[in-house]
Design an enzyme around this catalytic site. Sequence first.
Site, PDB file in Angstrom:
ATOM      1  N   LYS A 124     -10.161   2.693   3.594  1.00  0.00           N
ATOM      2  CA  LYS A 124      -9.467   1.723   2.729  1.00  0.00           C
ATOM      3  C   LYS A 124     -10.169   0.386   2.893  1.00  0.00           C
ATOM      4  O   LYS A 124     -10.797   0.120   3.913  1.00  0.00           O
ATOM      5  CB  LYS A 124      -7.998   1.592   3.159  1.00  0.00           C
ATOM      6  CG  LYS A 124      -7.092   0.991   2.112  1.00  0.00           C
ATOM      7  CD  LYS A 124      -6.663   1.976   1.032  1.00  0.00           C
ATOM      8  CE  LYS A 124      -5.949   1.295  -0.099  1.00  0.00           C
ATOM      9  NZ  LYS A 124      -5.379   2.256  -1.060  1.00  0.00           N
ATOM     10  N   ASP A 164      -6.882  -0.110  -6.286  1.00  0.00           N
ATOM     11  CA  ASP A 164      -5.541  -0.160  -5.679  1.00  0.00           C
ATOM     12  C   ASP A 164      -4.892  -1.418  -6.258  1.00  0.00           C
ATOM     13  O   ASP A 164      -5.338  -1.896  -7.330  1.00  0.00           O
ATOM     14  CB  ASP A 164      -5.631  -0.212  -4.142  1.00  0.00           C
ATOM     15  CG  ASP A 164      -4.284   0.004  -3.456  1.00  0.00           C
ATOM     16  OD1 ASP A 164      -3.825   1.146  -3.395  1.00  0.00           O
ATOM     17  OD2 ASP A 164      -3.664  -0.982  -2.994  1.00  0.00           O
TER      18      ASP A 164
HETATM   19  P1  NDP Z   1      -1.166  -2.794  -9.624  1.00  0.00           P
HETATM   20  O1  NDP Z   1      -1.850  -3.982  -9.103  1.00  0.00           O
HETATM   21  O2  NDP Z   1      -1.619  -2.182 -10.896  1.00  0.00           O
HETATM   22  O3  NDP Z   1       0.405  -3.079  -9.776  1.00  0.00           O
HETATM   23  C1  NDP Z   1       1.179  -3.475  -8.677  1.00  0.00           C
HETATM   24  C2  NDP Z   1       2.594  -3.754  -9.153  1.00  0.00           C
HETATM   25  O4  NDP Z   1       3.418  -3.956  -8.013  1.00  0.00           O
HETATM   26  C3  NDP Z   1       2.707  -5.023  -9.984  1.00  0.00           C
HETATM   27  O5  NDP Z   1       3.771  -4.895 -10.899  1.00  0.00           O
HETATM   28  C4  NDP Z   1       3.014  -6.082  -8.934  1.00  0.00           C
HETATM   29  O6  NDP Z   1       3.696  -7.224  -9.415  1.00  0.00           O
HETATM   30  C5  NDP Z   1       3.919  -5.297  -7.997  1.00  0.00           C
HETATM   31  N1  NDP Z   1       3.827  -5.835  -6.638  1.00  0.00           N
HETATM   32  C6  NDP Z   1       2.711  -5.970  -5.887  1.00  0.00           C
HETATM   33  N2  NDP Z   1       3.007  -6.541  -4.702  1.00  0.00           N
HETATM   34  C7  NDP Z   1       4.341  -6.763  -4.721  1.00  0.00           C
HETATM   35  C8  NDP Z   1       5.253  -7.323  -3.799  1.00  0.00           C
HETATM   36  N3  NDP Z   1       4.845  -7.763  -2.611  1.00  0.00           N
HETATM   37  N4  NDP Z   1       6.561  -7.376  -4.157  1.00  0.00           N
HETATM   38  C9  NDP Z   1       6.988  -6.935  -5.366  1.00  0.00           C
HETATM   39  N5  NDP Z   1       6.165  -6.394  -6.282  1.00  0.00           N
HETATM   40  C10 NDP Z   1       4.870  -6.312  -5.963  1.00  0.00           C
HETATM   41  O7  NDP Z   1      -1.218  -1.714  -8.430  1.00  0.00           O
HETATM   42  P2  NDP Z   1      -1.069  -0.141  -8.493  1.00  0.00           P
HETATM   43  O8  NDP Z   1      -0.070   0.239  -9.516  1.00  0.00           O
HETATM   44  O9  NDP Z   1      -2.415   0.439  -8.526  1.00  0.00           O
HETATM   45  O10 NDP Z   1      -0.480   0.170  -7.036  1.00  0.00           O
HETATM   46  C11 NDP Z   1       0.918   0.176  -6.755  1.00  0.00           C
HETATM   47  C12 NDP Z   1       1.166   0.967  -5.490  1.00  0.00           C
HETATM   48  O11 NDP Z   1       0.683   2.303  -5.646  1.00  0.00           O
HETATM   49  C13 NDP Z   1       0.489   0.429  -4.224  1.00  0.00           C
HETATM   50  O12 NDP Z   1       1.303   0.702  -3.097  1.00  0.00           O
HETATM   51  C14 NDP Z   1      -0.780   1.269  -4.139  1.00  0.00           C
HETATM   52  O13 NDP Z   1      -1.291   1.331  -2.824  1.00  0.00           O
HETATM   53  C15 NDP Z   1      -0.233   2.618  -4.592  1.00  0.00           C
HETATM   54  N6  NDP Z   1      -1.240   3.561  -5.050  1.00  0.00           N
HETATM   55  C16 NDP Z   1      -2.049   3.261  -6.119  1.00  0.00           C
HETATM   56  C17 NDP Z   1      -2.960   4.197  -6.559  1.00  0.00           C
HETATM   57  C18 NDP Z   1      -3.788   3.972  -7.779  1.00  0.00           C
HETATM   58  O14 NDP Z   1      -4.416   4.937  -8.227  1.00  0.00           O
HETATM   59  N7  NDP Z   1      -3.789   2.808  -8.379  1.00  0.00           N
HETATM   60  C19 NDP Z   1      -3.155   5.479  -5.845  1.00  0.00           C
HETATM   61  C20 NDP Z   1      -2.200   5.712  -4.790  1.00  0.00           C
HETATM   62  C21 NDP Z   1      -1.307   4.757  -4.407  1.00  0.00           C
HETATM   63  P3  NDP Z   1       2.878  -8.614  -9.613  1.00  0.00           P
HETATM   64  O15 NDP Z   1       2.038  -8.395 -10.816  1.00  0.00           O
HETATM   65  O16 NDP Z   1       3.948  -9.635  -9.787  1.00  0.00           O
HETATM   66  O17 NDP Z   1       2.082  -8.809  -8.355  1.00  0.00           O
END
Ligand code: NDP
Length: 443
Positions: A124, A164
């Site tokens: 990571k 991510d």
């Molecule tokens: P994105 O950056 O596309 O989206 C993240 C979302 O989560 C946004 O809506 C963001 O809001 C919100 N968010 C982030 N941090 C916080 C916080 N501290 N409190 C509240 N809301 C928060 O990321 P992904 O969708 O890619 O990833 C989301 C999760 O899924 C993570 O845990 C990631 O590790 C996991 N994941 C992702 C994969 C992938 O293929 N993308 C694969 C496997 C797991 P805002 O815009 O306001 O920050």
Amino acid sequence: MELDTFMDEVVRKNPGETEFHQAVKEIAVNLIPFINKNPQYEEACILERMIEPDRTIIFSVCWEDDDGKPQINRGYRIQFNNAIGPYKGGLRFHPSVNLSVLKFLGFEQIFKNSLTTLPMGGGKGGSDFDPKGKSDREVMRFCQFFMTELSRHIGEDIDVPAGDIGVGEREIGYMYGQYKKLQKEFSGALTGKGLNFGGSPLRKEATGYGCVYFAAEMLKNKDQSLEGTRCLISGSGNVSIYTAEKLIEEGAHVVTLSDSSGFIHDPEGLNSEKLSFLKELKEERRGRISEYAEEFGCEYYADEKPWIVPCDIAFPCATQNEINENDARMLIGNGCQVVCEGSNMSTTFDGIKIFESAGIMHAPSKAANAGGVAVSGLEMSQNSLGLTWSREEIDERLRVIMRRIHEQCVKHGKKNGQIDYFMGANIAGFVKVADVMLAYGIV
Ligand code: NDP
């Protein structure tokens, strides 16, 4: 081996790394009793070796903002374990990124990648850089400087990063462009690439779709289905959007979405028109979820999480520890039967215990969100072969992979007539890597 002694040593050796301690404890709680019954793992100190990353790379990323002012961020790559394949795991760009967060993610990735049945080790990386509010050119310059250092450490057979939080197709494009320029090669050293430069169909959708496929498997095991269920989703990024898309297809009602500022409650549920608005809002304009409430006249709750809304199923898809003990109680009190983790380590340790004692079906992220890295693995295969498979073919492979992950959880997770999905995923993910480490001897 005893859990408390083991954890005391983890805390002593990794001071202040609370997220990492949590991730290790969540796994050790199941693995230590298992290892005690399988002394070959204890004799070779497999778990002790697994919690120590092979390599931790930390570097400075100095770049110039649009005003010509130098900006300094910190870059990381944790190469955790490559027993079963090249290091593989995403890059996260978010101000909260630090060594502890990336070590927890890298450690979990070992087990997740093992569960996919594909040959991928765990890693990571990322940076405390915040893409929010930056111009496209600033993001491009940051990505280029980040890759200038990272390119020395990655490669299609060495370490293959992906996206991510904060790293989507735009950032991968900028990083791959720089990688290609520096290394003079067109290879599969990154996944999540655009379709016209080696990306895989369905990679963007894979984590969300896979999460829904996993939930469907859990329900099928109880002769139930997703159709007609009320579902809460948190977040509104990549994972949330494609979880919502697949749930709508399956006839479920998605009634919430959120971002770090608050959540929207749409009691009528999302449909394809609302989903198109969401994609345009988040993927193109990079706007806030409150605009969804303005557009469709539903409630917006600032600084709140969706877990206060009654539901059948919760899909946390935003970030780690987004469901705490109180949230878990609230969900159960409001009728929630299933929790399927799209985000990594969505639930605190105490939250997990609450779900466990209430007999809730709870899928850990390392199983439920493995669809993303699985299709990244398929992207690597396509890059090696110089071929692109069809969307339908990849979707079918993804469904099979999620079904197999579910089967592994069931096989190793049987407890008191129920399935303990955490135990199942932890043991199944461990055994494959541990056996290979035994085969290699002490290296
Ligand atoms: P994105 O950056 O596309 O989206 C993240 C979302 O989560 C946004 O809506 C963001 O809001 C919100 N968010 C982030 N941090 C916080 C916080 N501290 N409190 C509240 N809301 C928060 O990321 P992904 O969708 O890619 O990833 C989301 C999760 O899924 C993570 O845990 C990631 O590790 C996991 N994941 C992702 C994969 C992938 O293929 N993308 C694969 C496997 C797991 P805002 O815009 O306001 O920050």
